[in-house]
Design a protein around this motif. Structure first.
Motif, PDB file in Angstrom:
ATOM      1  N   LEU A  19      47.409  40.307  48.007  1.00 16.66           N
ATOM      2  CA  LEU A  19      48.865  40.145  48.059  1.00 16.66           C
ATOM      3  C   LEU A  19      49.301  39.364  49.282  1.00 16.66           C
ATOM      4  CD1 LEU A  19      51.666  40.800  46.914  1.00 16.66           C
ATOM      5  CD2 LEU A  19      51.587  42.973  48.157  1.00 16.66           C
ATOM      6  N   THR A  20      48.635  39.576  50.407  1.00 15.96           N
ATOM      7  CA  THR A  20      49.077  38.943  51.659  1.00 15.96           C
ATOM      8  C   THR A  20      48.384  37.615  51.929  1.00 15.96           C
ATOM      9  OG1 THR A  20      47.452  40.268  52.872  1.00 15.96           O
ATOM     10  CG2 THR A  20      49.691  41.139  52.715  1.00 15.96           C
ATOM     11  N   ILE A  57      56.999  40.992  50.810  1.00 14.93           N
ATOM     12  CA  ILE A  57      55.847  41.726  51.331  1.00 14.93           C
ATOM     13  C   ILE A  57      54.695  40.769  51.622  1.00 14.93           C
ATOM     14  CG2 ILE A  57      54.135  43.492  50.785  1.00 14.93           C
ATOM     15  CD1 ILE A  57      56.274  44.884  49.099  1.00 14.93           C
ATOM     16  N   SER A  58      54.475  39.809  50.713  1.00 10.92           N
ATOM     17  CA  SER A  58      53.388  38.858  50.903  1.00 10.92           C
ATOM     18  C   SER A  58      53.596  38.027  52.156  1.00 10.92           C
ATOM     19  CB  SER A  58      53.277  37.962  49.667  1.00 10.92           C
ATOM     20  OG  SER A  58      52.248  37.011  49.823  1.00 10.92           O
ATOM     21  N   GLY A  79      53.146  40.262  55.316  1.00 10.87           N
ATOM     22  CA  GLY A  79      51.749  40.568  55.591  1.00 10.87           C
ATOM     23  C   GLY A  79      50.935  39.360  55.986  1.00 10.87           C
ATOM     24  N   CYS A  80      51.406  38.161  55.610  1.00 12.89           N
ATOM     25  CA  CYS A  80      50.678  36.933  55.941  1.00 12.89           C
ATOM     26  C   CYS A  80      51.142  36.339  57.271  1.00 12.89           C
ATOM     27  CB  CYS A  80      50.869  35.923  54.815  1.00 12.89           C
ATOM     28  SG  CYS A  80      50.088  34.324  55.084  1.00 12.89           S
ATOM     29  N   ALA A 106      42.782  49.605  47.381  1.00 17.88           N
ATOM     30  CA  ALA A 106      44.060  49.352  48.061  1.00 17.88           C
ATOM     31  C   ALA A 106      43.913  48.226  49.080  1.00 17.88           C
ATOM     32  CB  ALA A 106      44.542  50.635  48.740  1.00 17.88           C
ATOM     33  N   ARG A 107      42.800  48.225  49.824  1.00 16.76           N
ATOM     34  CA  ARG A 107      42.573  47.153  50.795  1.00 16.76           C
ATOM     35  C   ARG A 107      42.416  45.805  50.095  1.00 16.76           C
ATOM     36  NH1 ARG A 107      38.161  50.192  54.728  1.00 16.76           N
ATOM     37  NH2 ARG A 107      39.681  51.470  55.901  1.00 16.76           N
ATOM     38  N   TRP A 108      41.673  45.806  48.972  1.00 18.08           N
ATOM     39  CA  TRP A 108      41.501  44.565  48.218  1.00 18.08           C
ATOM     40  C   TRP A 108      42.847  44.048  47.707  1.00 18.08           C
ATOM     41  CZ3 TRP A 108      42.621  43.607  43.058  1.00 18.08           C
ATOM     42  CH2 TRP A 108      42.174  42.377  42.570  1.00 18.08           C
ATOM     43  N   ALA A 109      43.674  44.937  47.166  1.00 17.50           N
ATOM     44  CA  ALA A 109      44.992  44.526  46.656  1.00 17.50           C
ATOM     45  C   ALA A 109      45.868  43.993  47.787  1.00 17.50           C
ATOM     46  CB  ALA A 109      45.668  45.711  45.960  1.00 17.50           C
ATOM     47  N   TRP A 110      45.771  44.624  48.960  1.00 22.06           N
ATOM     48  CA  TRP A 110      46.572  44.160  50.096  1.00 22.06           C
ATOM     49  C   TRP A 110      46.123  42.774  50.557  1.00 22.06           C
ATOM     50  CZ3 TRP A 110      50.993  44.854  52.370  1.00 22.06           C
ATOM     51  CH2 TRP A 110      51.185  44.382  53.652  1.00 22.06           C
ATOM     52  N   ARG A 111      44.811  42.541  50.598  1.00 22.11           N
ATOM     53  CA  ARG A 111      44.314  41.217  51.002  1.00 22.11           C
ATOM     54  C   ARG A 111      44.748  40.147  50.014  1.00 22.11           C
ATOM     55  NH1 ARG A 111      39.509  44.064  52.419  1.00 22.11           N
ATOM     56  NH2 ARG A 111      38.583  43.488  50.410  1.00 22.11           N
TER      57      ARG A 111
END
Length: 519
Positions: A27-28, A97-98, A101-102, A20-25
């Motif tokens: 995506l953002t 979302i991207s 989060g960025c 989940a952390r990898w996917a969030w990094r």
């Protein structure tokens, strides 16, 4: 004995939280945001090339008539409703979302950086992109005081025998504002889709329109919109005029559309007038009424075998898009006995014969209006319970009775059963779109902020300046100046040189004044 082969230790498998952390990094990241922005622009291409129901239902129906095999496939892919499609909404949501989060962590980091002190003076200023050394008679305290005067507007921090100064934070601020404005624009568009609505209709000259759900040919409400609670305005099309280029290479091109309308904001309000034109909408009670196009509605009178008038009204015909307003339409006459009547027709506003002897329209204005009909008798199927388009004639239960001769205004065509259809004239109609978007001002403000932020990013040059002053072995003050820029070009280096020159000039002037006072 031989040693057993060594096995390399394998990396431990990621846990669900790690994935989940990898996917969030991913995506953002800014790279993902750029890819999603590209996909959003790529997905908008079909919305520009293909007719959209949200803009013109009539053009979509024409596309179905011209491409009966391809149109259903495109419709299943939501290519006639691109901006409301699930795949476009998914790209839109992922981009939002991207960006969030960025940009939000970046904005917080920039805020902390703006509140921090400028960095300490490096030990070796001669390693900076710009460096200079002076020797003056002024005391180190005086040098630093003069430097502070020259660096007004900079953020300054003292470090004993030196000072550091920064300017140009507005560049990164503009960058953050630009991306936050994109985020605000996405939010505004989403709110507009949620709380707003769009509707399309045709309005024939002389007819009126009330802003109710049943008056629309197509209505697209937002999720939070109650169709029964939309603005209660009323509008009537009093007159319509279209002018076209008469000669030259642009012959037949539209010069202007002008619609004179009368409207009321609510039943209790007095009537007002407005001139409706392209890019000049009617704004009423928070809604905007746009003129999209126009066409022709031929008028027909149908009498039965006993001479009774059973049909007398204008029927909108849809433009084929040939540039001369050759239009197709359908006339349905259900109130006649013993069998119902139906007609498919072609309206030619400026009828003429081409080189092959075919009847065509050679100009978009109604110079010689004529109509050609094909008649059918039988059951129109209006009582089957299945909704029918007013622009389509279902002939499964009908029998063809033949084609009419070309009918000019005032001509009639008698059918075999004694009924008669007369072409009595035509009226103009206009296609309208009503939009209500309460988030429109916020979208405009976001767009303006994005432009201002982009201008700051392009033209502001961040710079760091350090000045150190200390006594040399000969008793004179050694002044070191160092400069660092985060952008290319020679302009920032020239400013550092100007700063050094001005500081040297001030210090030498102070030295001369001190010498004069001693004398």
């Amino acid at each position: 004995m031989t040693e057993p082969p060594r096995t390399e230790p394998s990396a431990p498998a990621l846990s669900p939280l790690g994935w989940a952390r990898w996917a969030w990094r991913v995506l953002t990241s800014m790279r993902t945001a750029l890819v999603l922005l590209f996909l959003l622009a790529l997905g908008a291409i079909p919305g520009s090339l293909l007719p959209q129901r949200a803009v013109s239902v009539e053009q979509v129906q024409n596309y179905y008539l011209e491409n009966p095999d391809l149109a259903p496939v495109l419709d299943r892919l939501f290519l006639f409703d691109v901006y409301a499609s699930p795949w476009y909404s998914a790209i839109y949501l992922l981009l939002f979302i991207s960006l969030a989060g960025c940009v939000l962590p970046r904005a917080a980091a920039h805020y902390r950086l703006m509140r921090a002190r400028p960095p300490r003076t490096p030990r070796r200023l001669d390693r900076m992109p710009y460096s200079a050394t002076l020797e003056v008679d002024a005391a180190p305290e005086q040098v630093l005081a003069e430097a502070r005067e020259l660096l007004k507007g900079h953020r300054i921090a003292d470090h004993g025998d030196s000072l550091s100064a920064e300017t140009g934070y507005l560049r990164e601020t503009g960058n953050v504002v630009f991306h936050l404005s994109l985020l605000g624009l996405l939010v505004s568009l989403a709110c507009g889709s949620f709380f707003g609505y769009r509707g399309n209709m045709l309005l024939v000259e002389g007819d009126a329109f009330a802003n109710t759900l049943t008056s629309y040919d197509a209505f697209h409400p937002g999720t939070a919109v109650d169709p029964a609670a939309i603005q209660p305005f009323w509008m009537r099309l009093d007159d319509f005029e279209a002018s076209f280029v008469e000669d030259g290479g642009m012959t037949g091109q539209a010069e202007s559309y002008r619609a004179d309308v009368t409207y009321r904001e609510s039943p209790e309000e007095p009537e007002r007038t407005h001139v409706l034109a392209v890019n000049h909408p009617l704004r009423v009670d928070g809604a905007q009424v746009y003129l999209l196009g126009h066409g022709y509605a031929p008028t027909f009178r149908v009498t039965d075998a006993d001479g009774r008038v059973v049909f007398d009204q204008a029927v909108p015909f849809l433009d084929r898009g040939d540039g001369n307003f050759t239009s197709d339409g359908v006339v349905k006459v259900p109130d006649i006995a013993p069998e119902q009547l139906g007609f498919t027709g072609v309206f030619l506003p400026s009828a003429a014969t081409d080189d092959s002897g075919d009847l065509v329209s050679d100009f978009p204005d109604a110079r010689n209006p004529m109509v050609v009909l094909k008649g059918f008798v039988g059951d129109l199927g209006l009582d089957s319970g299945n909704p029918q388009s007013v622009y389509q004639l279902h002939t499964q239960r009908m029998e063809e009775v033949g084609d009419s001769p070309p009918l000019a205004v005032g001509d009639s065509w008698e059918l075999p059963d004694g009924a008669t259809i007369e072409f009595t004239g035509y009226r103009d109609y206009i296609s309208l779109q009503v939009t209500s978007d309460p988030a429109r001002p916020y979208a405009l403000a976001s767009a303006v902020a994005a432009v201002l932020g982009l201008l700051c990013t392009l033209f502001v040059q961040p710079r760091r300046t350090w000045i150190r002053a200390r006594r040399g072995e000969d008793g004179r003050t050694v002044v070191e100046v160092g400069g660092l820029v985060k952008t290319g070009g020679t302009a920032p280096l020239r400013r550092f040189h100007e700063l050094t020159t001005q500081l040297n000039r001030r210090l030498r002037r102070s030295d001369r004044q001190a010498d004069m006072e001693k004398e």
